[in-house]
Design an enzyme around this catalytic site. Sequence first.
Site, PDB file in Angstrom:
ATOM      1  N   GLY A 363       0.836  -1.189   0.000  1.00 27.46           N
ATOM      2  CA  GLY A 363       0.000   0.000   0.000  1.00 27.46           C
ATOM      3  C   GLY A 363       0.868   1.235   0.000  1.00 27.46           C
ATOM      4  O   GLY A 363       2.095   1.170  -0.105  1.00 27.46           O
ATOM      5  N   GLY A 365       0.943   5.510   1.637  1.00 31.72           N
ATOM      6  CA  GLY A 365       0.348   6.613   2.366  1.00 31.72           C
ATOM      7  C   GLY A 365       1.191   7.858   2.215  1.00 31.72           C
ATOM      8  O   GLY A 365       2.048   7.941   1.325  1.00 31.72           O
ATOM      9  N   GLY A 366       0.967   8.831   3.085  1.00 32.14           N
ATOM     10  CA  GLY A 366       1.709  10.076   3.018  1.00 32.14           C
ATOM     11  C   GLY A 366       3.194   9.881   3.228  1.00 32.14           C
ATOM     12  O   GLY A 366       4.015  10.633   2.715  1.00 32.14           O
ATOM     13  N   PHE A 367       3.563   8.877   4.016  1.00 34.46           N
ATOM     14  CA  PHE A 367       4.974   8.585   4.266  1.00 34.46           C
ATOM     15  C   PHE A 367       5.637   8.058   2.996  1.00 34.46           C
ATOM     16  O   PHE A 367       6.762   8.411   2.673  1.00 34.46           O
ATOM     17  CB  PHE A 367       5.082   7.533   5.379  1.00 34.46           C
ATOM     18  CG  PHE A 367       6.488   7.195   5.785  1.00 34.46           C
ATOM     19  CD1 PHE A 367       7.028   7.752   6.924  1.00 34.46           C
ATOM     20  CD2 PHE A 367       7.256   6.322   5.046  1.00 34.46           C
ATOM     21  CE1 PHE A 367       8.322   7.440   7.315  1.00 34.46           C
ATOM     22  CE2 PHE A 367       8.539   6.007   5.419  1.00 34.46           C
ATOM     23  CZ  PHE A 367       9.074   6.579   6.562  1.00 34.46           C
ATOM     24  N   GLY A 368       4.931   7.218   2.281  1.00 34.93           N
ATOM     25  CA  GLY A 368       5.484   6.566   1.106  1.00 34.93           C
ATOM     26  C   GLY A 368       4.965   5.143   1.019  1.00 34.93           C
ATOM     27  O   GLY A 368       4.080   4.735   1.778  1.00 34.93           O
ATOM     28  N   VAL A 370       4.716   0.975   1.209  1.00 35.04           N
ATOM     29  CA  VAL A 370       5.043  -0.076   2.168  1.00 35.04           C
ATOM     30  C   VAL A 370       5.155  -1.389   1.409  1.00 35.04           C
ATOM     31  O   VAL A 370       4.298  -1.716   0.584  1.00 35.04           O
ATOM     32  CB  VAL A 370       3.967  -0.183   3.262  1.00 35.04           C
ATOM     33  CG1 VAL A 370       4.314  -1.295   4.244  1.00 35.04           C
ATOM     34  CG2 VAL A 370       3.821   1.143   3.987  1.00 35.04           C
ATOM     35  N   LYS A 384       8.564   0.135   5.468  1.00 30.47           N
ATOM     36  CA  LYS A 384       7.954   1.433   5.196  1.00 30.47           C
ATOM     37  C   LYS A 384       9.042   2.348   4.635  1.00 30.47           C
ATOM     38  O   LYS A 384      10.055   2.588   5.288  1.00 30.47           O
ATOM     39  CB  LYS A 384       7.384   1.977   6.508  1.00 30.47           C
ATOM     40  CG  LYS A 384       6.679   3.311   6.451  1.00 30.47           C
ATOM     41  CD  LYS A 384       6.145   3.617   7.855  1.00 30.47           C
ATOM     42  CE  LYS A 384       5.522   4.984   7.965  1.00 30.47           C
ATOM     43  NZ  LYS A 384       5.068   5.267   9.338  1.00 30.47           N
ATOM     44  N   ASP A 481      -2.882  10.414  15.705  1.00 27.74           N
ATOM     45  CA  ASP A 481      -3.350   9.980  14.394  1.00 27.74           C
ATOM     46  C   ASP A 481      -3.945   8.573  14.464  1.00 27.74           C
ATOM     47  O   ASP A 481      -3.659   7.714  13.628  1.00 27.74           O
ATOM     48  CB  ASP A 481      -2.207  10.016  13.373  1.00 27.74           C
ATOM     49  CG  ASP A 481      -2.724  10.013  11.931  1.00 27.74           C
ATOM     50  OD1 ASP A 481      -3.913  10.336  11.728  1.00 27.74           O
ATOM     51  OD2 ASP A 481      -1.942   9.685  11.022  1.00 27.74           O
TER      52      ASP A 481
END
Length: 677
Positions: A363, A365-368, A370, A384, A481
């Site tokens: 998947g 997300g904002g982090f990058g 995974v 991650k 969060d």
Amino acid sequence: MTFLHKTRPLLLCFITIFNLVSLIACQPATYNNHACLGPGNETATAGYKSNLTLLLDSLSSKASDKSFYNDSFNGIYSLFLCRGDVSGNVCRVCVNNATQTLTQECPSDKRAVIWYDQCLLQYSDINFFGQPQFYPRLLMWNTQNSTSPEEGNIGTLGLFYSLVAQAPYEENMFGTNEMVVGNGPGRRYGLVQCSRDLDVSSCSSCLGELLNQTEECCIGRRGWRILTPSCFIRYEMYSFYEQTSSDPPDSPPVDEGKQKAGKGGKSTGKIIVIVVSSIAGVFASVLVAGFWYYSSSVKKRKETGTSGRNLLSGSQGSKSDQLVEEDTHLYLSDEDHTGEMYHFNLATIQAATNNFCRENKLGEGGFGPVYKGKMFNGKEIAVKRLSMNSTQGLEEFKNEVKLIFKLQHKNLVRLLGYCLEEDEKLLVYEYMANTSLDAFLFDPEKCKLLDWEKRSNIITGTARGLQYLHEDSRLKIIHRDLKASNVLLDDDMNPKISDFGTARIFGGNQVEANTLRVVGTYGYMAPEYALEGLFSNKSDVYSFGVLMLEILSGKKNRGFYHPECGQSLLTYAWLLWNEGKRSELIDPNIADDCLIDEVLRWIHVALLCVQDDPAARPAMSSVILMLGSKSVDLPQPSTSPYSAARFLHMINLPSSFSSNTFPYDQSSTTGSSQPRL
């Protein structure tokens, strides 16, 4: 008297030179690292310290004439092991330094180990004699990678296979070997040794374990070593151990007639000449030895370069909480569950994830993104990876590592390690086969797998994890969060809270804080935080209440729409509550296998958590009590959650604004992205 008078200055000179020779021979031991392994919440008693001092003194006294010795005293077990090639004087100096250092650095720990180049020493309140110990494990390497294949570890494994096969059968369980690389003058040197309390089988097992790890950590390094309390292995591109020299040639026979010379001045003169010649020779030898020692030390420093270190498993030896020191890294492993982590090198993670291939992507997300990975030993991991355009920076990356490093709970995700190498910033977690809660809860088919028993377990487990953060951990943590995509599910569908990149530590009696940089996910943010930047443990309680309503109803809070209630699951739940239609909120997928009264009570608790007034929201300990006991009276929610509804109506973020979510956020494939500032 005349002879003594004439030779006295020469004798004094000889004594001085002898002392210089002794000084050169007894250079200080070279410290590598140590680990204080006693329980963090237990301090050694005065009696234990006294007994330990006596035992260590006893060990030190044996180091002059022994290279290995183990002993016990009043329930304390200890041993020292000197490297098989060092002299008795060097062994004695090393063991003395080791006992002094551990006494100073680990004054209240019942277990400790220390490594020097020349020796190791350890003690414990548990009998470890004869048992191979693989942790704590110290990894050291030259940070200068090989620049050509010829400089790599060509044939290294072959070099060590023979050493590992032979050393366990040697009397001192020690072995060295060297090899020539290619057609050039370059040589490579290897050394292995086991603690002599082990038997042959245990020694072979210990060295074999380290040899297996070299393929993961060390191939391509110009020099490296792996040390444990029971055995160690080392490879260098220079000679670092004492070479075995051939016996000197026999001295020519002495003429007995010359030995029987009389007591005349000629004889005295001859003696003086002999003494002077001998002293001159010794002095020259000292100068040569001193020059050799200095030059070889400089050479070794140049060849060794900057050394990297990883200390695996429960160490307090660093006395430092820094994430990254300039040249030396000190980390804790995942061998047990007492606050450990591991530094992975980039090559290992690339191999585990097949170089971050698309097929392994879980998947984004904002982090990058995974990725799923598989280590050489079969262990599955989740990686991650910080993307270049991530909204989460290096500080949040460090924040997550430091926090999870200090937090241990069965309902918190377990960080196995991280990597800061080249331009990569990677976090390595335990792999969760069932990914995250949102992947099940909001999927039309998978949601049917979440029966009431599983959902209630997820709610209570998440509540316990949050209570630990707020009240029971040694730090007071505000997550900031909490949402469905940040609750991971293990093989048994047990929940684990993840993503601590935006978490904050509260100190002392602090109950709230204010920030100009609001981070989190719309739809889960408490109104006072989203609108005013105020956050506290009650902000997390609000997010938990939203999560509860989503789990019980099977509906998302953000993206929810009702013609009478607008864009908020919260206001819809409040409307049904006031109209006496509370059961209509229950997800039909669990309506047939749950106790309706119990679910309605839990909806009541969720509404208490999402009240506008933070002071009216219960603490997590109270929430757990309300969920677990039917005898606890529940107050009526004091206010309806209209602030949240107005806030959600006000914002209009573009759909491309990605969320900052940790593993298994399926937003890239399911469109469940939760916007985040």
